[in-house]
Design a protein around this motif. Sequence first.
Motif, PDB file in Angstrom:
ATOM      1  N   ILE A  85      37.672  15.602  27.369  1.00 20.31           N
ATOM      2  CA  ILE A  85      37.834  16.651  28.312  1.00 20.31           C
ATOM      3  C   ILE A  85      36.931  16.964  29.422  1.00 20.31           C
ATOM      4  O   ILE A  85      35.683  16.855  29.357  1.00 20.31           O
ATOM      5  CB  ILE A  85      37.525  17.969  27.288  1.00 20.31           C
ATOM      6  CG1 ILE A  85      38.306  18.023  26.233  1.00 20.31           C
ATOM      7  CG2 ILE A  85      37.686  19.285  28.141  1.00 20.31           C
ATOM      8  CD1 ILE A  85      38.228  19.024  25.156  1.00 20.31           C
ATOM      9  N   THR A  86      37.466  16.638  30.454  1.00 21.88           N
ATOM     10  CA  THR A  86      36.813  16.674  31.911  1.00 21.88           C
ATOM     11  C   THR A  86      36.690  18.146  32.441  1.00 21.88           C
ATOM     12  O   THR A  86      37.644  18.792  32.688  1.00 21.88           O
ATOM     13  CB  THR A  86      37.696  16.101  32.898  1.00 21.88           C
ATOM     14  OG1 THR A  86      37.887  14.698  32.528  1.00 21.88           O
ATOM     15  CG2 THR A  86      36.998  15.636  34.306  1.00 21.88           C
ATOM     16  N   GLY A  87      35.374  18.518  32.473  1.00 18.05           N
ATOM     17  CA  GLY A  87      35.136  20.073  32.712  1.00 18.05           C
ATOM     18  C   GLY A  87      35.300  20.904  31.606  1.00 18.05           C
ATOM     19  O   GLY A  87      36.507  21.136  31.370  1.00 18.05           O
ATOM     20  N   LEU A  88      34.531  21.480  31.087  1.00 18.75           N
ATOM     21  CA  LEU A  88      34.483  22.053  29.992  1.00 18.75           C
ATOM     22  C   LEU A  88      35.318  23.400  30.291  1.00 18.75           C
ATOM     23  O   LEU A  88      35.050  24.280  31.149  1.00 18.75           O
ATOM     24  CB  LEU A  88      33.032  22.437  29.288  1.00 18.75           C
ATOM     25  CG  LEU A  88      32.117  21.508  29.028  1.00 18.75           C
ATOM     26  CD1 LEU A  88      30.910  21.947  28.461  1.00 18.75           C
ATOM     27  CD2 LEU A  88      32.879  20.581  28.006  1.00 18.75           C
ATOM     28  N   GLN A  89      36.221  23.972  29.404  1.00 16.34           N
ATOM     29  CA  GLN A  89      37.107  24.955  29.581  1.00 16.34           C
ATOM     30  C   GLN A  89      36.546  26.072  28.821  1.00 16.34           C
ATOM     31  O   GLN A  89      36.649  25.977  27.580  1.00 16.34           O
ATOM     32  CB  GLN A  89      38.309  24.625  29.380  1.00 16.34           C
ATOM     33  CG  GLN A  89      39.577  25.521  29.604  1.00 16.34           C
ATOM     34  CD  GLN A  89      41.062  25.287  29.210  1.00 16.34           C
ATOM     35  OE1 GLN A  89      41.167  23.925  28.954  1.00 16.34           O
ATOM     36  NE2 GLN A  89      41.919  25.975  29.219  1.00 16.34           N
TER      37      GLN A  89
END
Length: 605
Positions: A85-89
């Motif tokens: 996951i690129t960039g924590l959502q």
Amino acid sequence: MLSMRKILLALLCEIVFFTSGFAQNKSGVTLSGQPTGQAPFPLSSYKELPDPTPTDRAVWHKVKGINLSWGDTHVRYKKEVPAPITGLQKGLELTAWRGERISAQWVVWADRPLAGLSISMGDLVHSNKKDFIKHECILSGFVRYVMTDELNKDGNGGCGVRPDAAAFDSTLVADPIDHLPHELDINPYTTQGGWLSIRVPQDATPGIYHGTVTVKEANGEIGTLNLRINVKERVLPQPSDWKFHLDLWQNPFAIARYHQVPFWSHEHLEYMRPYMELYRDAGGKVITTSIMHKPWNGQTYDYFETMVTWIKKADGTWSFDYTVFDRWVEFMMGLGITKEINCYSMVPWRLSFQYFDQATNSLREIQTKPGEPAYEEMWLAMLKSFSAHLKEKGWFSITHISMDERPMEVMKETLKVIRKADPDFKVSLAGALHETLSDDLHDYCVALRMKYPEEMKVRRKAEGKVTTFYTCCEEPYPNTFTFSPPAESEWLGWYAAKEGLDGYLRWAYNSWVIEPLLDSRFSAWAAGDTYLIYPGARSSLRFEHLIAGIQAFEKIRILKEEYTRTNNRAGLKRIEKALKLFDESTLRTTPASAVIKQAKAIINE
């Protein structure tokens, strides 16, 4: 003096009690011979098998501390690598109709252990601050890991005997949704998913609802995730009113074995209740019954015993006892599963029929086949008795004499006997496509790769007949193996809508392997082929996505009916554009998840 029926039931109970005592005196072992390191048949809590894939510390070198994010429900996150996951959502928005069941997946991964990982979530609050989706409508669970394998080496399916588990790649894969534990201990360098299933009430006020998921460990709070649900005006009916014809073959015998209780006892029925409620709430329409011994020979670990006691009297006449059959059907109908009773099978895979012979006071077998006098004599007696019993119970109109994967000539001979016994019996077949059989089959199901002629589908629908499809070990894509992309289960409902079919059949709802929570591999066929749910009435990624596809089918049906009524040609064209995407030949190169996301975007326009 005990009746013959009671003697036979008592013998079955003794067998179960014997195996129960035997099982509890040793450590558990999977079907592949791997020790589980715990007592057999765990229920409320359990330990997963060791991960055969070693953890590569090099891929974890960029991970610092604890990472928490919303994930994708279509993804089986690997246990041994950081979530990709690129960039924590931290925020997620979902759209739902009133009455719809929607899902979300959160993911945590860390370079240190997490003791007592848990989540909490309160009510979802409408933006008007007055209305709520109560927390009772939200079910949470951890996404656990189970051992799986792979397709056959040629990549063209999962059929065939697999005596040597080492011949296939084995990995731990995310699939069971474990709602029973409140917390879980996580090892360092591990990714762990969690699942939320939200049932939007049918009477919910349309609009935006907000909620917060709090993730904790024993040392304190890890973080929070924000959830926003956009509830539309439209209403999805209750599952009991869904038109989708869902037929998942239930195996009561597996539940008795796993829970170590006597067949058909009060305890057995009570243990079955939550499993069959899951089936009902998915829109299950059919009750699976076995009217003779081992209709499918030994294709499941827990094979099917007869629910009808066959007795050949000393004078050579036949007698039949329906006590168990009635108990099972009444139990299922009491849960609300009332559309169809399917009775297997007049043509079992092994053409051998077991009965109790009063003359010799023993169980005997007769080997015969359709077209032979002995076969006709035996089945005429049974079907005439069965017809009278069903009419007395008021079940005749929904009961089907059912067969699967039987050749054309065998079906013709079998149908002669059925019509001779009672011409009004309904018949069902799951097997090959034979257009000439259509008139004789009220419920017809063929493999996905076989395509009904359009005129045949139209004619059957006009006649009020059921026309469905199935997948089995032969389809590499789409399928419901434990290694299959979860979105492929959802794809099935969209495909039924595209083809104008009534629904879907899968041969195994809960025909568990010996330790299904730990190891989904079987000695024949690809892992997960034999079941969709887990002990403890645990759902799975596959089962949740199957439900999502059924709901999509219902939405499409409702929209098409409305657009046809209002002459909304543009709306109908959008639906047809979305449905054209569902072509199984593309699944080797285009993931089902991508197709579904594209179709949803078109439908939501």
